[in-house]
Design an enzyme around this catalytic site. Sequence first.
Site, PDB file in Angstrom:
ATOM      1  N   ASP A  54     -16.208 -26.803  14.413  1.00 35.22           N
ATOM      2  CA  ASP A  54     -14.922 -27.486  14.520  1.00 35.22           C
ATOM      3  C   ASP A  54     -15.017 -28.922  14.027  1.00 35.22           C
ATOM      4  O   ASP A  54     -16.105 -29.431  13.788  1.00 35.22           O
ATOM      5  CB  ASP A  54     -14.418 -27.459  15.978  1.00 35.22           C
ATOM      6  CG  ASP A  54     -15.540 -27.610  17.005  1.00 35.22           C
ATOM      7  OD1 ASP A  54     -16.533 -28.301  16.694  1.00 35.22           O
ATOM      8  OD2 ASP A  54     -15.418 -27.046  18.095  1.00 35.22           O
ATOM      9  N   ASN A  90     -14.301 -25.283  30.874  1.00 35.25           N
ATOM     10  CA  ASN A  90     -13.176 -24.345  31.014  1.00 35.25           C
ATOM     11  C   ASN A  90     -13.431 -23.043  30.233  1.00 35.25           C
ATOM     12  O   ASN A  90     -12.505 -22.316  29.924  1.00 35.25           O
ATOM     13  CB  ASN A  90     -11.859 -24.996  30.540  1.00 35.25           C
ATOM     14  CG  ASN A  90     -11.882 -25.327  29.050  1.00 35.25           C
ATOM     15  OD1 ASN A  90     -12.896 -25.123  28.374  1.00 35.25           O
ATOM     16  ND2 ASN A  90     -10.783 -25.821  28.517  1.00 35.25           N
ATOM     17  N   HIS A 122     -14.372 -22.652  27.180  1.00 30.57           N
ATOM     18  CA  HIS A 122     -14.062 -22.573  25.748  1.00 30.57           C
ATOM     19  C   HIS A 122     -15.338 -22.394  24.927  1.00 30.57           C
ATOM     20  O   HIS A 122     -16.429 -22.781  25.352  1.00 30.57           O
ATOM     21  CB  HIS A 122     -13.232 -23.784  25.269  1.00 30.57           C
ATOM     22  CG  HIS A 122     -13.964 -25.085  25.159  1.00 30.57           C
ATOM     23  ND1 HIS A 122     -13.329 -26.306  25.220  1.00 30.57           N
ATOM     24  CD2 HIS A 122     -15.277 -25.381  24.981  1.00 30.57           C
ATOM     25  CE1 HIS A 122     -14.207 -27.270  25.072  1.00 30.57           C
ATOM     26  NE2 HIS A 122     -15.405 -26.738  24.934  1.00 30.57           N
ATOM     27  N   GLU A 175      -9.621 -22.722  23.341  1.00 29.94           N
ATOM     28  CA  GLU A 175      -9.328 -23.035  24.737  1.00 29.94           C
ATOM     29  C   GLU A 175      -8.797 -21.778  25.432  1.00 29.94           C
ATOM     30  O   GLU A 175      -8.414 -20.809  24.758  1.00 29.94           O
ATOM     31  CB  GLU A 175      -8.292 -24.168  24.792  1.00 29.94           C
ATOM     32  CG  GLU A 175      -8.696 -25.439  24.039  1.00 29.94           C
ATOM     33  CD  GLU A 175      -9.780 -26.268  24.747  1.00 29.94           C
ATOM     34  OE1 GLU A 175     -10.495 -25.740  25.619  1.00 29.94           O
ATOM     35  OE2 GLU A 175      -9.915 -27.459  24.401  1.00 29.94           O
TER      36      GLU A 175
HETATM   37  P1  PGA Z   1     -21.336 -30.312  25.544  1.00 31.25           P
HETATM   38  O1  PGA Z   1     -20.066 -29.601  24.901  1.00 31.25           O
HETATM   39  O2  PGA Z   1     -22.535 -29.726  24.903  1.00 31.25           O
HETATM   40  O3  PGA Z   1     -21.184 -31.770  25.201  1.00 31.25           O
HETATM   41  O4  PGA Z   1     -21.270 -30.061  27.029  1.00 31.25           O
HETATM   42  C1  PGA Z   1     -20.014 -28.209  24.857  1.00 31.25           C
HETATM   43  C2  PGA Z   1     -18.623 -27.724  24.497  1.00 31.25           C
HETATM   44  O5  PGA Z   1     -17.629 -28.373  24.880  1.00 31.25           O
HETATM   45  O6  PGA Z   1     -18.509 -26.667  23.841  1.00 31.25           O
END
Ligand code: PGA
Length: 270
Positions: free
Chosen positions: A71, A139, A141, A146
Amino acid sequence: MRVVICKNPDEVGYCASRQVIESMQRALAQEDRFVLGLPTGSTPLPLYGYLIAAFYAGEIDLSRVHTFNLDEYVGLPPNHPQSYRHFMVQNLFRFVNIPPQQTHMPNGLARDIDHECARYERLVDSMGVDLWVLGIGRNEHIAFNEPGSPRHSTTRKVKLALDTIEANARFFESPDEVPTEALSVGISTVIDHSREIILLATGMSKAQAVAIALLGPVSGWIPASYLREHSDCTFYLDRPAASALQQVREGGGETDLEIVEATWLPGPSL
Ligand code: PGA
């Protein structure tokens, strides 16, 4: 579905790096390229450290590796300190020999966003991904898919959930600066175009998301749950991130997960 429980985030990075390196070496012995899908975030940093170490040790040559990132924020230029292009350059690309033209990311500045998303999806579709590496949000995702994302979703512009904006605010001076939109590969882009998938999760804040993704219903409200439909998916978890699964195991809960303990304890992070 395989779950590898590691002692700490460093061991998550090391064990994941061994799978990436073995998969890369196997593919490059037979084919002219290896296509790797990559996440940003805090969790993959030890993995990137171990890949860089393997490169400097002469164990791997990444000149025939192509990468796709999951992304990119809409509206941030590639040299913005919080853009995902900048993150990848700082944390991996500048240290290894992947030719820059082989590092693909959606362009969050494209004038015609629909055209850009279709271009990216076509490129993933035409090249295929040997191995996608993923993180997971609190959450559930994956990428910026999402809760509510459909199984058939492909690369598109998405609105970030409030949870995600709050979680990412730590990288910005204030929550108001966090972009509210991103271009993200879809659930289909990840699941239907990859030979192998690995998901990394560390820390207590991910324990509930991991347990729901692995043990809850398979549903678009739990985007990571769709990974259970993939035939070669491994979760690498540290003990806090696996803690809710451990309770299920210790309580005799029935699961069809293959859960193994990693046996390697690495030294300090690079
Ligand atoms: P993080 O992000 O590794 O900074 O916890 C993971 C994500 O949001 O997919």
